[in-house]
Design a protein around this motif. Structure first.
Motif, PDB file in Angstrom:
ATOM      1  N   LYS A 180       0.856  -1.183   0.000  1.00 54.78           N
ATOM      2  CA  LYS A 180       0.000   0.000   0.000  1.00 54.78           C
ATOM      3  C   LYS A 180       0.893   1.234   0.000  1.00 54.78           C
ATOM      4  CE  LYS A 180      -2.432   3.487   1.653  1.00 54.78           C
ATOM      5  NZ  LYS A 180      -2.210   4.545   2.656  1.00 54.78           N
ATOM      6  N   GLY A 217      -0.491   8.613  -0.055  1.00 49.53           N
ATOM      7  CA  GLY A 217      -0.658   9.746  -0.958  1.00 49.53           C
ATOM      8  C   GLY A 217       0.630  10.452  -1.334  1.00 49.53           C
ATOM      9  N   GLY A 253      -4.693  10.837  -0.088  1.00 52.76           N
ATOM     10  CA  GLY A 253      -5.308  11.761   0.851  1.00 52.76           C
ATOM     11  C   GLY A 253      -4.882  13.207   0.676  1.00 52.76           C
ATOM     12  N   SER A 296       4.563   4.788   3.781  1.00 49.42           N
ATOM     13  CA  SER A 296       3.978   6.088   4.095  1.00 49.42           C
ATOM     14  C   SER A 296       5.080   7.143   4.131  1.00 49.42           C
ATOM     15  CB  SER A 296       3.228   5.983   5.432  1.00 49.42           C
ATOM     16  OG  SER A 296       2.490   7.152   5.669  1.00 49.42           O
ATOM     17  N   ASP A 297       4.781   8.292   4.741  1.00 51.44           N
ATOM     18  CA  ASP A 297       5.760   9.389   4.770  1.00 51.44           C
ATOM     19  C   ASP A 297       6.505   9.443   6.094  1.00 51.44           C
ATOM     20  OD1 ASP A 297       3.606  10.097   6.298  1.00 51.44           O
ATOM     21  OD2 ASP A 297       3.397  12.110   5.464  1.00 51.44           O
ATOM     22  N   LEU A 322       6.048   5.911  15.172  1.00 55.76           N
ATOM     23  CA  LEU A 322       6.967   6.683  16.020  1.00 55.76           C
ATOM     24  C   LEU A 322       6.422   6.849  17.437  1.00 55.76           C
ATOM     25  CD1 LEU A 322       7.644   9.538  13.413  1.00 55.76           C
ATOM     26  CD2 LEU A 322       9.201   7.658  13.973  1.00 55.76           C
ATOM     27  N   THR A 343      -0.489   8.322  21.194  1.00 58.84           N
ATOM     28  CA  THR A 343       0.795   8.231  20.486  1.00 58.84           C
ATOM     29  C   THR A 343       0.527   7.915  19.017  1.00 58.84           C
ATOM     30  OG1 THR A 343       1.570   7.113  22.478  1.00 58.84           O
ATOM     31  CG2 THR A 343       3.068   7.132  20.585  1.00 58.84           C
ATOM     32  N   LYS A 353      -4.123   2.642   9.849  1.00 57.14           N
ATOM     33  CA  LYS A 353      -2.970   1.867   9.355  1.00 57.14           C
ATOM     34  C   LYS A 353      -2.571   0.795  10.383  1.00 57.14           C
ATOM     35  CE  LYS A 353      -0.191   4.710   7.291  1.00 57.14           C
ATOM     36  NZ  LYS A 353      -0.925   4.662   6.006  1.00 57.14           N
TER      37      LYS A 353
END
Ligand code: ATP
Ligand code: MG
Length: 264
Positions: free
Chosen positions: A14, A17, A49, A188-189, A194, A216, A224
């Motif tokens: 996956k 965006g 997104g 993802s970005d 984290l 968190t 996700k």
């Protein structure tokens, strides 16, 4: 050969965006996918997104989220479908084809690969946001065995044929289960889940629940991380959340060298 008639294992990837927009990352990613196709059937599921937010705002729609999920109003559904299953999906297909990958773009409604059910009323508003109702893997397996790389967006339709928008992480989880995927990778970005600025190497189902409650894990990380544990629970071999950085990152994510890995 498995129960779906496939001779190679499926790996569901996956991509979020922001990754879909960055050609500097997509080029080595396409090369990694080409390598992966030698021994596996990769399936790409994509979000979009950031682009939906940008264009919707230009058209006067204010983006709304509930527990990290975009709430799509009826009057926004056409725009969301145009962006995710038009602009973003076709951009990816054209790009992958230009890299020599046999990409085919589709949305949930194509071959009724997945259909949706809306959430009904959320925070007093009727919404076209929904969940996956059913998955039919036949079109995807036909594409795999014919040598294609399916690129799946996350919009579909309900029983009446009306558009439904589903979070792409949820789609990736539901479809990867139906395909008996070996691995599900969320790119993802962020380099992983984290906490206090550090990437958590591994997370259990209970820890996910706790970190969501503690705040968190918030926003887009909620669907996700939830999808990650659900996929494991439903038999997907391994689930990783991480970032694509350079040539070889896909293998590094699959082999546990990067990102956050989940366990039950
Ligand atoms: N604990 C956390 N660790 C990492 N990211 C987190 C955490 N909690 C919240 N986030 C947010 O989740 C975001 C990733 O989810 P987001 O939905 O924005 O992207 P995506 O799912 O990759 O893309 P798309 O929604 O377009 O498919 C991160 O950019 C970050 O802001
Ligand atoms: Mg998201």
């Amino acid at each position: 050969m498995d129960t779906l008639g496939l001779t190679k294992k499926v790996i569901t990837v996956k991509i979020g965006g922001r990754t879909t927009e960055d050609l500097e990352q997509l080029r080595p990613f396409a090369a990694d996918l080409k390598d992966l196709m030698a021994g596996h059937y990769p399936l790409i599921v994509h979000g979009g997104g950031a682009e939906v937010t940008r264009i919707s705002k230009q058209l006067g729609f204010e983006p709304r989220f509930h527990e990290g999920i975009r709430i799509t109003l009826s009057e926004e559904m056409d725009v969301v479908e145009m962006i995710l299953s038009g602009k973003v999906n076709k951009h990816l297909v054209r790009f992958f084809q230009s890299c020599g990958l046999p990409a085919v773009g589709l949305c949930g409604a194509d071959g009724k690969t997945f259909s949706g059910r809306t959430l009904g009323t959320v925070e007093g508003k009727e919404t076209r946001t929904g969940n996956v109702a059913e998955v039919d893997p036949r079109l995807l397996t036909a594409l795999f065995t014919a040598g294609f790389l399916p690129v799946l967006s996350s919009t579909s339709m309900d029983k009446r044929g009306v558009g439904v928008n589903i979070n792409a992480d949820t789609v990736a989880f539901e479809v990867s289960c139906k395909l008996n995927s070996d691995s599900l990778v969320f790119i993802s970005d962020i380099p992983g889940v984290l906490k206090d600025g550090q990437v958590l190497k591994s997370l259990s189902r209970d820890e996910v629940r706790r970190e969501i409650a503690a705040g968190t894990i918030s926003g887009g990380m909620i669907p996700k991380a939830t999808s990650a544990v659900e996929a494991l629970k439903h038999g997907v071999g391994q689930v990783i959340i991480g970032q694509y950085c350079e040539r070889g990152s896909l293998r590094a994510l699959l082999e546990g060298g990067m990102g956050t890995c989940f366990h039950l």
